[in-house]
Motif scaffolding. Structure first.
Motif, PDB file in Angstrom:
ATOM      1  N   ASP A  94     -43.089 -37.988  58.502  1.00  0.00           N
ATOM      2  CA  ASP A  94     -42.717 -39.157  59.299  1.00  0.00           C
ATOM      3  C   ASP A  94     -41.954 -38.740  60.554  1.00  0.00           C
ATOM      4  N   LYS A  95     -41.105 -37.730  60.427  1.00  0.00           N
ATOM      5  CA  LYS A  95     -40.363 -37.253  61.590  1.00  0.00           C
ATOM      6  C   LYS A  95     -41.296 -36.643  62.633  1.00  0.00           C
ATOM      7  N   SER A 140     -43.003 -39.488  64.409  1.00  0.00           N
ATOM      8  CA  SER A 140     -42.066 -40.164  65.299  1.00  0.00           C
ATOM      9  C   SER A 140     -41.823 -39.365  66.570  1.00  0.00           C
ATOM     10  N   GLU A 141     -41.702 -38.050  66.419  1.00  0.00           N
ATOM     11  CA  GLU A 141     -41.435 -37.212  67.588  1.00  0.00           C
ATOM     12  C   GLU A 141     -42.658 -37.149  68.500  1.00  0.00           C
ATOM     13  N   ARG A 168     -42.839 -40.235  70.556  1.00  0.00           N
ATOM     14  CA  ARG A 168     -41.879 -40.242  71.664  1.00  0.00           C
ATOM     15  C   ARG A 168     -42.482 -39.580  72.898  1.00  0.00           C
TER      16      ARG A 168
END
Length: 469
Positions: free
Chosen positions: A364-365, A368-369, A372
């Motif tokens: 998930d990280k 998300s990154e 961005r």
């Protein structure tokens, strides 16, 4: 600012380097304070009598050095340095590279996606240490199908949530990355001296390389906004007596398009009519699947590949090839005859890593990154003909009138940004569209990435004849 720029005319060498040097000196001496907004590219270009590309290139260098920061929709500013932070003056690169004594800078590479490190590096090191301490498969034996059952079961667990239909570990072969998985599947399927392989007219170059390695003839199939056109697929299959079609329906590389399930059903009908095998490459998907895989829709003839390269790490070269239930032995023989199997320590590492409870959070990280960085790209390039998704680590940019992909890529590289032209995704003698693929490099500071997007945006506003490459 005018006093600072007075030294520009006296400088020697490339104008963009002179300008970058003048601004750099002013920042380091304190003449330009943190938070100061430097003039917009076009305004400064007019004041100095240079092209906007010259100013954009200078700003990109200083952004790479983390002396400037581009604020989304707000302009470019002298970077504020946090108290615990030391200004970085080394040029940015995807991987650490040596720097020459002459102060040579290195380009920002947006050739291939580069994963952000959100904790997976530390996790991999811990798993490696545990495997080294007590390797389940030992270190004195040849690889074997039986010994690697735990690794295949871990792969099945990793693939949980992907709609693959009935799947057990016996239909999975661990490969040296997704590309190796493609080669293994073609080895298991292709027969005859000059077999024909069908590929999308714009396609992942690895399909072409794998087919050429096996001395197969490649035939492009026309596409529309939904992927392969069934009528074109039928015509190609009939005319060339093809054996397999290679496709990327979830995340098409390079265009980002998605093939909806109704179109997949039409493709399956054609494949059954002409006895075509289907190879589905799913390596670029990092979000949830949006439709059933071909293996779910046509389990008797569909092969599937994936890997951890785009969602966890590319360095370990862990990929998965999945066979139809009745063809599992063919796939296993292709691997056995090619390399016996991946190294035993790597199989043990895969088994441990792919079952770590931390993986969903890390995944998930990563998403998300990536999102961005995608948003930064869209903020600067979204006014142009851009295809993108927040869960896809690249964007597809169709160029405006006047630009050709090779010239645009050359101009971008001259300004320190490396991207891929559409030519790399077509067959050698095919006509390429005027478009480029821009990969997300999440291993560089987002300010540097934004500087690259500003550079590409400014190039798009200039006609090629006005660009000094």
């Amino acid at each position: 600012m005018d006093t600072i720029l007075s030294g520009f005319a006296a400088g020697t060498g490339p104008k963009y380097r002179v300008l970058a040097g003048v601004i750099r000196s002013a920042i380091q001496s304190g003449q330009l304070a943190p938070g100061y907004q430097v003039p917009p590219v076009r305004e400064l270009a007019y004041r100095l009598g240079v092209t906007p590309g010259t100013v954009a290139r200078a700003y990109t260098i200083l952004t790479d050095e983390r002396l400037l920061v581009a604020g989304v929709g707000r302009g470019t500013f002298v970077r504020r340095v946090e108290p615990a932070e030391t200004p970085a003056t080394a040029p940015i690169a995807v991987e650490p590279v040596p720097h020459g004594s002459e102060g040579k800078t290195y380009p920002i590479s947006l050739f291939s996606p580069a994963l952000p490190n959100v904790g997976q590096s530390a996790l991999i090191k811990r798993c490696m240490a545990k495997v080294a301490e007590e390797p389940p498969s030992g270190v004195m034996h040849y690889p074997s199908h039986t010994a690697y059952r735990h690794a295949r079961e871990a792969a099945v667990r990793w693939l949980t949530g992907t709609p693959l239909g009935k799947l057990d570990e016996g239909q999975v072969v661990l490969a040296h990355g997704g590309q190796n998985a493609i080669v293994l599947i073609l080895q298991a399927v292709l027969r005859g001296r000059r077999p024909a392989v069908l590929v999308e007219e714009l396609a992942y170059p690895g399909f072409r390389r794998a087919a050429e390695l096996l001395r197969a003839d490649l035939v492009p199939v026309a596409m529309d906004e939904h992927g392969l056109i069934p009528e074109a697929l039928a015509e190609a299959a009939r005319a060339h007596d093809a054996q397999i079609v290679c496709t990327s329906p979830e995340v098409h590389n390079p265009t980002c398009l998605f093939t909806p399930e109704w179109r997949r059903h039409e493709i399956v009908e054609v494949a059954r009519r002409y006895d075509l095998q289907i190879l589905e490459d799913d390596c670029y998907r990092i979000g949830p699947a949006r439709a059933d895989t071909f293996r779910c829709l046509a389990p008797e003839r569909s092969w599937y590949t994936s890997s951890i390269s785009k969602s966890l790490t590319p360095s370990l070269r862990i990929g998965f090839a999945v066979a139809p239930e009745q063809r599992a032995l063919d796939l296993r023989r292709a691997a056995d005859d090619s390399f016996f199997g991946i190294a035993a320590p790597m199989a043990d590492l895969a088994a441990r890593l792919l079952t770590c409870p931390e993986l969903p959070v890390l995944h998930d990280k990563v998403k998300s990154e990536y999102a961005r960085y995608i948003r930064v790209a869209v903020n600067h390039l979204g006014a142009y003909d851009l295809s993108w998704r927040e869960d896809v680590p690249f964007v597809w940019l169709r160029l405006g009138q006047g630009w050709r992909a090779p010239a645009f890529c050359q101009a971008a590289e001259a300004r320190g940004v490396q991207i891929r032209p559409s030519d790399e995704f077509t067959l050698r003698d095919a006509r390429a569209p005027h478009a480029v693929r821009i990969a997300i490099n999440a291993q560089i500071p987002i300010e540097a990435f934004e500087g690259a997007m500003v550079c590409l945006r400014d190039l798009l506003t200039d006609l090629p004849e006005r660009i000094n490459v």
